[in-house]
Enzyme design. Sequence first.
Site, mmCIF file in Angstrom:
data_model
loop_
_atom_site.group_PDB
_atom_site.id
_atom_site.type_symbol
_atom_site.label_atom_id
_atom_site.label_comp_id
_atom_site.label_asym_id
_atom_site.label_seq_id
_atom_site.Cartn_x
_atom_site.Cartn_y
_atom_site.Cartn_z
ATOM 1 N N LYS A 4 15.580 -3.954 -4.144
ATOM 2 C CA LYS A 4 15.149 -3.321 -5.392
ATOM 3 C C LYS A 4 14.893 -4.342 -6.506
ATOM 4 C CE LYS A 4 16.966 1.369 -4.924
ATOM 5 N NZ LYS A 4 17.255 1.360 -3.497
ATOM 6 N N GLU A 88 19.009 -0.480 -15.048
ATOM 7 C CA GLU A 88 17.757 -0.156 -15.721
ATOM 8 C C GLU A 88 17.931 1.097 -16.558
ATOM 9 O OE1 GLU A 88 15.248 0.055 -12.318
ATOM 10 O OE2 GLU A 88 15.694 2.154 -11.913
ATOM 11 N N ASN A 123 21.055 12.576 -5.429
ATOM 12 C CA ASN A 123 19.928 11.635 -5.349
ATOM 13 C C ASN A 123 19.262 11.621 -3.980
ATOM 14 O OD1 ASN A 123 20.151 10.539 -8.057
ATOM 15 N ND2 ASN A 123 22.043 9.599 -7.352
ATOM 16 N N GLU A 163 7.416 4.920 -4.733
ATOM 17 C CA GLU A 163 8.070 6.013 -5.443
ATOM 18 C C GLU A 163 8.062 5.757 -6.957
ATOM 19 O OE1 GLU A 163 11.820 7.083 -3.856
ATOM 20 O OE2 GLU A 163 11.072 7.250 -1.802
ATOM 21 N N GLU A 176 10.805 2.360 -6.430
ATOM 22 C CA GLU A 176 11.013 1.500 -5.267
ATOM 23 C C GLU A 176 9.872 1.739 -4.285
ATOM 24 O OE1 GLU A 176 14.491 2.480 -3.011
ATOM 25 O OE2 GLU A 176 14.143 4.639 -3.149
ATOM 26 N N ASN A 178 9.269 2.235 -0.147
ATOM 27 C CA ASN A 178 9.840 2.423 1.179
ATOM 28 C C ASN A 178 8.848 1.915 2.215
ATOM 29 O OD1 ASN A 178 12.512 3.865 1.022
ATOM 30 N ND2 ASN A 178 11.267 5.172 -0.299
ATOM 31 N N PHE A 236 26.632 21.489 -3.417
ATOM 32 C CA PHE A 236 25.254 21.711 -2.938
ATOM 33 C C PHE A 236 25.044 21.183 -1.525
ATOM 34 C CE2 PHE A 236 24.737 21.408 -7.628
ATOM 35 C CZ PHE A 236 24.376 22.725 -7.845
#
Length: 442
Positions: A4, A88, A123, A163, A176, A178, A236
């Site tokens: 990253k 960030e 996430n 993304e 990022e 992938n 969840f």
Amino acid sequence: MGDKIESKLLAKNAKVNTIPGFDGVVKDADEAVRIAREIGYPVMIKASAGGGGKGMRIAWDDEETREGFRFSSQEAASSFGDDRLLIEKFIDNPRHIEIQVLADKHGNALWLNERECSIQRRNQKVVEEAPSTFLDPETRRAMGEQAVALAKAVKYSSAGTVEFLVDSSKNFYFLEMNTRLQVEHPVTECITGLDLVQEMIRVAKGYPLRHKQADIPINGWAVECRVYAEDPYKSFGLPSIGKLSQYQEPLHLPSVRVDSGIQQGSDISIYYDPMISKLITYGSNRAEALKRMEEALDNYVIRGVAHNISLLREVIIHPRFVQGDISTKFLPEVYPDGFKGHRLTDLERRELLATAASLYVTEQLRSQRFLGTQRIPIAKSKRSSWELSVRLGDGVYPVAVSKESSSFSVEVDGMKLNVTSEWNLASPLLSVTIDGTQRTIQ
């Protein structure tokens, strides 16, 4: 691009919009606090080698930054063998929208439109669709061109995904890249007509791309739900393990695709991701794709482990989701106290009570017969009406049932409903028609 920190530097050099933040490696908690203050709260602490939402923490003050640094570095080290972190600016209430790219070894690269991936928990994505309801053609083109610029800058070849986080004003920021095929790639295949796996193999063999950017369409709409072996009533979705005692995919329905690696009798263990399958539906428009997804979820049979189909179904019919009013905070905003299951309307409650009563009576009548013949020839004539009490949740409800030929007339709350059922012993699904509307019940 799998790092990253390095990927963010490369993205900046390629003139891709990036989130404000610290580009180097954060050494310790004190430095994390200093950097967070310079950027301005809230901030996102992320594992440099991370993925799948692991090693990520949001911090709103100094104390949370210190705590987040400690937990994120520990999780990053255990998950990836790399405890490096970056910090960030945290974009509040963003959408998570990604661009599929395809590049060859000859300097050609395409962007294959976007995927909306904002429905997430911890996430990790749960529901994806293509295209996004939010993007206009200009924003789509700008995001696509930046994604291609990044792929070319690193001489990337194969299928990959860039993304972005997108705010309410359609400002987008690189998140990022992938460098692989992603779980949600089928929705892109549905709306473009391209087979991404085939294209990857051709690129790996050295062939140039067969398509130009102008050849890439947006044809229809596709939705994907990630079906997990997990309990949606706990955060969840906390993983569930066990054996799939019964498993039936809804492939008999039109425009339904299921990508899975399991079958009835398979074990869901603690050693792998708890995803059971990817369920994809396609339609000429979004409403059609969502309606087909609703039917597909209703016809999916999973027994032996807990699963998240009830949550998926609630999400796709929720008014906010249907209107496209979503962000990465959709689940905690819509269900602030956690997911509690579907709340029945009065009509749904009556239909459920009528169905349960009809099934009970049907079972009683079936038990009186053997190979189509009355078990005891001298038995009294069959009953034609029943007064029942049906328990639903914490309540007990009186239900009157009358048999009329092959159907039932059921009275609930003073209202009469006509119920016709088709019971097939070979299938765990029951088709019920209530006042002309067909329902499928597991």
